[in-house]
Design a protein around this motif. Sequence first.
Motif, PDB file in Angstrom:
ATOM      1  N   ILE A 110       0.679  -1.323  -0.018  1.00 11.86           N
ATOM      2  CA  ILE A 110      -0.153  -0.054  -0.160  1.00 11.86           C
ATOM      3  C   ILE A 110       1.135   1.153  -0.103  1.00 11.86           C
ATOM      4  N   LEU A 111       2.102   1.315   0.966  1.00 11.47           N
ATOM      5  CA  LEU A 111       2.864   2.488   1.118  1.00 11.47           C
ATOM      6  C   LEU A 111       3.733   2.590  -0.396  1.00 11.47           C
ATOM      7  N   SER A 112       3.709   1.821  -1.113  1.00 11.13           N
ATOM      8  CA  SER A 112       4.533   2.065  -2.043  1.00 11.13           C
ATOM      9  C   SER A 112       4.110   2.567  -3.436  1.00 11.13           C
ATOM     10  N   LYS A 113       2.796   3.048  -3.303  1.00 10.85           N
ATOM     11  CA  LYS A 113       2.076   3.867  -4.312  1.00 10.85           C
ATOM     12  C   LYS A 113       1.057   4.655  -3.810  1.00 10.85           C
ATOM     13  N   PRO A 114       0.209   5.667  -4.654  1.00  7.68           N
ATOM     14  CA  PRO A 114      -0.826   6.562  -4.122  1.00  7.68           C
ATOM     15  C   PRO A 114      -1.754   5.477  -3.452  1.00  7.68           C
ATOM     16  N   LEU A 115      -2.612   5.853  -2.372  1.00  6.12           N
ATOM     17  CA  LEU A 115      -3.656   5.068  -1.862  1.00  6.12           C
ATOM     18  C   LEU A 115      -4.533   4.958  -2.771  1.00  6.12           C
ATOM     19  N   CYS A 116      -5.352   3.725  -2.564  1.00  8.30           N
ATOM     20  CA  CYS A 116      -6.576   3.334  -3.251  1.00  8.30           C
ATOM     21  C   CYS A 116      -7.549   3.548  -2.342  1.00  8.30           C
ATOM     22  N   ILE A 117      -8.489   4.517  -2.304  1.00  2.63           N
ATOM     23  CA  ILE A 117      -9.688   4.819  -1.420  1.00  2.63           C
ATOM     24  C   ILE A 117     -11.215   4.379  -1.706  1.00  2.63           C
ATOM     25  N   SER A 118     -11.784   3.984  -0.857  1.00  4.30           N
ATOM     26  CA  SER A 118     -13.031   3.457  -1.072  1.00  4.30           C
ATOM     27  C   SER A 118     -13.775   4.454  -0.082  1.00  4.30           C
ATOM     28  N   ARG A 119     -14.655   5.560  -0.848  1.00  5.24           N
ATOM     29  CA  ARG A 119     -15.563   6.644   0.000  1.00  5.24           C
ATOM     30  C   ARG A 119     -16.879   6.003   0.407  1.00  5.24           C
ATOM     31  N   ARG A 120     -17.034   6.107   1.477  1.00  2.93           N
ATOM     32  CA  ARG A 120     -18.300   5.506   2.599  1.00  2.93           C
ATOM     33  C   ARG A 120     -19.232   6.613   2.991  1.00  2.93           C
ATOM     34  N   MET A 121     -20.346   6.356   2.342  1.00  3.93           N
ATOM     35  CA  MET A 121     -21.499   7.482   3.026  1.00  3.93           C
ATOM     36  C   MET A 121     -21.634   7.217   4.476  1.00  3.93           C
ATOM     37  N   MET A 122     -21.941   8.122   5.155  1.00  7.16           N
ATOM     38  CA  MET A 122     -22.426   8.189   6.605  1.00  7.16           C
ATOM     39  C   MET A 122     -23.617   8.878   6.848  1.00  7.16           C
ATOM     40  N   LEU A 123     -24.114   8.393   8.220  1.00  7.96           N
ATOM     41  CA  LEU A 123     -25.656   9.037   8.499  1.00  7.96           C
ATOM     42  C   LEU A 123     -25.273  10.017   9.563  1.00  7.96           C
ATOM     43  N   ARG A 124     -26.343  11.046   9.470  1.00  8.00           N
ATOM     44  CA  ARG A 124     -26.462  11.880  10.622  1.00  8.00           C
ATOM     45  C   ARG A 124     -27.599  11.738  11.382  1.00  8.00           C
ATOM     46  N   ALA A 125     -27.582  11.209  12.642  1.00  5.22           N
ATOM     47  CA  ALA A 125     -28.807  10.974  13.530  1.00  5.22           C
ATOM     48  C   ALA A 125     -29.084  12.334  14.386  1.00  5.22           C
ATOM     49  N   THR A 126     -29.887  12.856  14.441  1.00  6.97           N
ATOM     50  CA  THR A 126     -30.419  13.758  15.379  1.00  6.97           C
ATOM     51  C   THR A 126     -31.612  13.330  16.208  1.00  6.97           C
ATOM     52  N   LEU A 127     -31.501  13.428  17.811  1.00  7.74           N
ATOM     53  CA  LEU A 127     -32.662  12.858  18.724  1.00  7.74           C
ATOM     54  C   LEU A 127     -33.324  14.298  18.872  1.00  7.74           C
ATOM     55  N   ILE A 128     -34.448  14.447  18.852  1.00  9.37           N
ATOM     56  CA  ILE A 128     -35.550  15.553  19.117  1.00  9.37           C
ATOM     57  C   ILE A 128     -36.406  15.147  20.296  1.00  9.37           C
ATOM     58  N   ARG A 129     -36.587  16.052  21.321  1.00  3.47           N
ATOM     59  CA  ARG A 129     -37.481  15.813  22.535  1.00  3.47           C
ATOM     60  C   ARG A 129     -38.062  17.048  22.796  1.00  3.47           C
ATOM     61  N   ASP A 130     -39.438  17.044  22.688  1.00  2.00           N
ATOM     62  CA  ASP A 130     -40.065  18.083  23.220  1.00  2.00           C
ATOM     63  C   ASP A 130     -39.667  19.308  22.185  1.00  2.00           C
ATOM     64  N   GLY A 131     -39.328  19.071  21.068  1.00  2.00           N
ATOM     65  CA  GLY A 131     -38.872  20.328  20.067  1.00  2.00           C
ATOM     66  C   GLY A 131     -37.311  20.531  20.210  1.00  2.00           C
ATOM     67  N   LYS A 132     -36.673  19.894  21.168  1.00  2.91           N
ATOM     68  CA  LYS A 132     -35.396  20.554  21.346  1.00  2.91           C
ATOM     69  C   LYS A 132     -34.450  19.302  21.033  1.00  2.91           C
ATOM     70  N   GLU A 133     -33.264  19.569  20.560  1.00  2.00           N
ATOM     71  CA  GLU A 133     -32.343  18.685  19.933  1.00  2.00           C
ATOM     72  C   GLU A 133     -31.531  18.177  21.102  1.00  2.00           C
ATOM     73  N   ILE A 134     -31.547  16.927  21.343  1.00  2.00           N
ATOM     74  CA  ILE A 134     -30.786  16.336  22.520  1.00  2.00           C
ATOM     75  C   ILE A 134     -29.622  15.678  21.983  1.00  2.00           C
ATOM     76  N   LEU A 135     -29.404  15.382  20.902  1.00  3.16           N
ATOM     77  CA  LEU A 135     -28.328  14.478  20.442  1.00  3.16           C
ATOM     78  C   LEU A 135     -27.948  14.434  19.039  1.00  3.16           C
ATOM     79  N   LYS A 136     -26.950  14.500  18.782  1.00  2.00           N
ATOM     80  CA  LYS A 136     -26.595  14.465  17.128  1.00  2.00           C
ATOM     81  C   LYS A 136     -25.228  13.931  17.034  1.00  2.00           C
ATOM     82  N   ALA A 137     -24.985  12.714  15.843  1.00  2.00           N
ATOM     83  CA  ALA A 137     -23.862  12.182  15.800  1.00  2.00           C
ATOM     84  C   ALA A 137     -24.109  11.624  14.424  1.00  2.00           C
ATOM     85  N   ASP A 138     -22.658  11.443  13.885  1.00  2.00           N
ATOM     86  CA  ASP A 138     -22.436  10.957  12.629  1.00  2.00           C
ATOM     87  C   ASP A 138     -22.013   9.365  12.784  1.00  2.00           C
TER      88      ASP A 138
END
Length: 282
Positions: A110-138
């Motif tokens: 791997i280190l003898s040449k340019p990297l071959c990369i696999s780009r992976r989609m992520m999710l963003r989750a937001t927890l909402i309680r009583d109209g307020k944002e409680i938690l956010k994470a990717d």
Amino acid sequence: MRIKMYPLFKRIHIFTKASEEAKNFAVRLKNWLNSYAIESEIFENLAELEHEENLKGVDLLLVVGGDGSLLITARRVAKHGIPILGINLGRLGFLTEVNEEEAFDVLAEILSKPLCISRRMMLRATLIRDGKEILKADVLNDVVVNKAILARIVDVAVYVGDRYITTYNGDGIIISTPTGSTGYALSAGGPIVYPMMENFLIVPICPHTLTDRPLMLPPYEPITIELVAEEKDAWLTLDGQEGTQLQYGDKIVVKQSPYYTYLVRTPDKNYFDILREKLDWK
């Protein structure tokens, strides 16, 4: 025989899980990298790894452990766009595809040449309680709403954008990325999705209604999960690791994250090779 390193690689850090086996192997990796004049540090504490100074100028991050170690690392460093290579000291290892026995040979290639990369989609989750944002994470793999151990079933209404899909009654629901399709979603009966696609995968867990089947949707609109039954004990779990107890009326909004995880591909192994190896396909 000495290998010729590609000039890109100046600084390669290592994150290791806390076991003695992993720490000892990380030291061997560090010494090997140092012998090629590559700066390297070992981190066991993610809070230390996340410091801007510790990530500045890092060309590659090696994760020594299993898929769990890689998942938690990916969530913490995604905003920095640093390529990650997982070295598997765990069990199955869909994401940490390099085995301990082959690690140094694969690294040399791997280190003898340019990297071959696999780009992976992520999710963003937001927890909402009583109209307020409680938690956010990717997250890289999945967002899960499921019942507690002693709960009977959970009832969750699911929307795409502002359009109602259905209310799932069962053990819970998984919102997965294509990367996460070989994780909990696969165990729950979901399909395997090619990991560089960009889709949402909705998989009900042990649904009470057998016609509730997995759905694959484009990521252009958010998915909203609402806990709609009172006196039901349910939890939100992120990548199978971080858990938060939910309350009646809580909403979890799942969108495509603005960040991606960049996984380094091994030169002599493609995704279908990994599936055959890990799933014992012939």
